[in-house]
Design a protein around this motif. Structure first.
Motif, mmCIF file in Angstrom:
data_model
loop_
_atom_site.group_PDB
_atom_site.id
_atom_site.type_symbol
_atom_site.label_atom_id
_atom_site.label_comp_id
_atom_site.label_asym_id
_atom_site.label_seq_id
_atom_site.Cartn_x
_atom_site.Cartn_y
_atom_site.Cartn_z
ATOM 1 N N VAL A 154 12.961 -37.844 -38.591
ATOM 2 C CA VAL A 154 13.127 -39.051 -37.775
ATOM 3 C C VAL A 154 13.475 -38.655 -36.345
ATOM 4 O O VAL A 154 12.927 -39.207 -35.388
ATOM 5 C CB VAL A 154 14.187 -39.997 -38.384
ATOM 6 N N ARG A 155 14.348 -37.662 -36.189
ATOM 7 C CA ARG A 155 14.672 -37.178 -34.840
ATOM 8 C C ARG A 155 13.410 -36.700 -34.118
ATOM 9 O O ARG A 155 13.190 -37.022 -32.954
ATOM 10 C CB ARG A 155 15.687 -36.035 -34.918
ATOM 11 N N ASP A 156 12.605 -35.923 -34.825
ATOM 12 C CA ASP A 156 11.355 -35.433 -34.228
ATOM 13 C C ASP A 156 10.424 -36.586 -33.855
ATOM 14 O O ASP A 156 9.777 -36.554 -32.807
ATOM 15 C CB ASP A 156 10.636 -34.478 -35.179
ATOM 16 N N ASN B 20 9.124 -37.340 -30.075
ATOM 17 C CA ASN B 20 7.684 -37.293 -29.804
ATOM 18 C C ASN B 20 7.033 -38.675 -29.845
ATOM 19 O O ASN B 20 5.822 -38.783 -30.035
ATOM 20 C CB ASN B 20 7.008 -36.361 -30.828
ATOM 21 N N ARG B 21 7.801 -39.697 -29.645
ATOM 22 C CA ARG B 21 7.302 -41.073 -29.729
ATOM 23 C C ARG B 21 6.181 -41.321 -28.715
ATOM 24 O O ARG B 21 6.097 -40.638 -27.693
ATOM 25 C CB ARG B 21 8.438 -42.069 -29.537
ATOM 26 N N PRO B 22 5.333 -42.305 -28.997
ATOM 27 C CA PRO B 22 4.187 -42.558 -28.110
ATOM 28 C C PRO B 22 4.539 -43.267 -26.795
ATOM 29 O O PRO B 22 3.676 -43.461 -25.957
ATOM 30 C CB PRO B 22 3.269 -43.430 -28.967
ATOM 31 N N ARG C 115 15.175 -49.318 -20.624
ATOM 32 C CA ARG C 115 15.308 -47.967 -21.167
ATOM 33 C C ARG C 115 15.621 -48.020 -22.662
ATOM 34 O O ARG C 115 15.964 -49.062 -23.197
ATOM 35 C CB ARG C 115 16.370 -47.157 -20.434
ATOM 36 N N MET C 116 15.503 -46.848 -23.289
ATOM 37 C CA MET C 116 15.800 -46.711 -24.706
ATOM 38 C C MET C 116 16.653 -45.471 -24.907
ATOM 39 O O MET C 116 16.430 -44.447 -24.247
ATOM 40 C CB MET C 116 14.514 -46.575 -25.512
ATOM 41 N N GLU C 117 17.607 -45.567 -25.798
ATOM 42 C CA GLU C 117 18.426 -44.423 -26.179
ATOM 43 C C GLU C 117 18.514 -44.400 -27.702
ATOM 44 O O GLU C 117 18.575 -45.453 -28.336
ATOM 45 C CB GLU C 117 19.827 -44.537 -25.593
ATOM 46 N N VAL C 118 18.500 -43.208 -28.275
ATOM 47 C CA VAL C 118 18.664 -43.047 -29.717
ATOM 48 C C VAL C 118 19.820 -42.078 -29.922
ATOM 49 O O VAL C 118 19.810 -40.978 -29.366
ATOM 50 C CB VAL C 118 17.388 -42.496 -30.393
ATOM 51 N N ILE C 119 20.811 -42.511 -30.711
ATOM 52 C CA ILE C 119 21.961 -41.653 -30.975
ATOM 53 C C ILE C 119 22.215 -41.595 -32.475
ATOM 54 O O ILE C 119 21.751 -42.454 -33.238
ATOM 55 C CB ILE C 119 23.220 -42.131 -30.216
ATOM 56 N N ALA D 64 2.391 -50.728 -33.474
ATOM 57 C CA ALA D 64 1.773 -49.424 -33.213
ATOM 58 C C ALA D 64 2.807 -48.367 -32.845
ATOM 59 O O ALA D 64 2.612 -47.178 -33.119
ATOM 60 C CB ALA D 64 0.728 -49.555 -32.112
ATOM 61 N N SER D 65 3.916 -48.782 -32.252
ATOM 62 C CA SER D 65 4.932 -47.821 -31.818
ATOM 63 C C SER D 65 5.634 -47.143 -32.996
ATOM 64 O O SER D 65 6.277 -46.113 -32.823
ATOM 65 C CB SER D 65 5.961 -48.503 -30.917
ATOM 66 N N HIS D 66 5.504 -47.711 -34.193
ATOM 67 C CA HIS D 66 6.163 -47.144 -35.371
ATOM 68 C C HIS D 66 5.265 -46.214 -36.181
ATOM 69 O O HIS D 66 5.696 -45.665 -37.193
ATOM 70 C CB HIS D 66 6.682 -48.279 -36.257
ATOM 71 N N VAL D 67 4.043 -46.016 -35.743
ATOM 72 C CA VAL D 67 3.081 -45.195 -36.483
ATOM 73 C C VAL D 67 3.579 -43.760 -36.662
ATOM 74 O O VAL D 67 3.318 -43.132 -37.683
ATOM 75 C CB VAL D 67 1.704 -45.222 -35.780
#
Length: 99
Positions: free
Chosen positions: A18-20, A24-26, A37-41, A73-76
């Protein structure tokens, strides 16, 4: 500003996948109207838990994105076979006060 926090917990030891996927998200959301903006923690002591935080100019911008085909599509890129802990998924909306 409107902030949306999505929390989820990976159930099947795929947290590094999931981190990867996030790394590497589109980047489809990046050009969405109103997106800031987006942040993932992820907590150090609970690496299987994720908080995805997106910042928007307003609630309407988020809703437009969430209903768009690009949202799907962003979840592919999420890993195949990913399972989440039932009952641990939560989406919360916030009014941003200050930074």
């Amino acid at each position: 500003m409107h902030v949306v926090i999505s929390q989820f917990v990976v159930a099947n030891k795929m947290d590094e996948d999931v981190r990867d996927a996030f790394r590497n998200r589109p980047h489809l959301v990046d050009d969405a109207p109103g997106f800031i903006r987006m942040e993932v923690i992820s907590p150090v002591d609970e690496p299987e838990m994720f908080w995805l935080m997106t910042y928007w100019q307003d609630y309407t911008s988020f809703e437009s994105w969430h209903r768009s085909h690009l949202y799907q599509a962003s979840h592919v890129g999420m890993p195949k076979g990913l399972k989440l802990v039932p009952g641990q998924n939560k989406v919360t909306h916030y009014n941003h006060i200050c930074s």
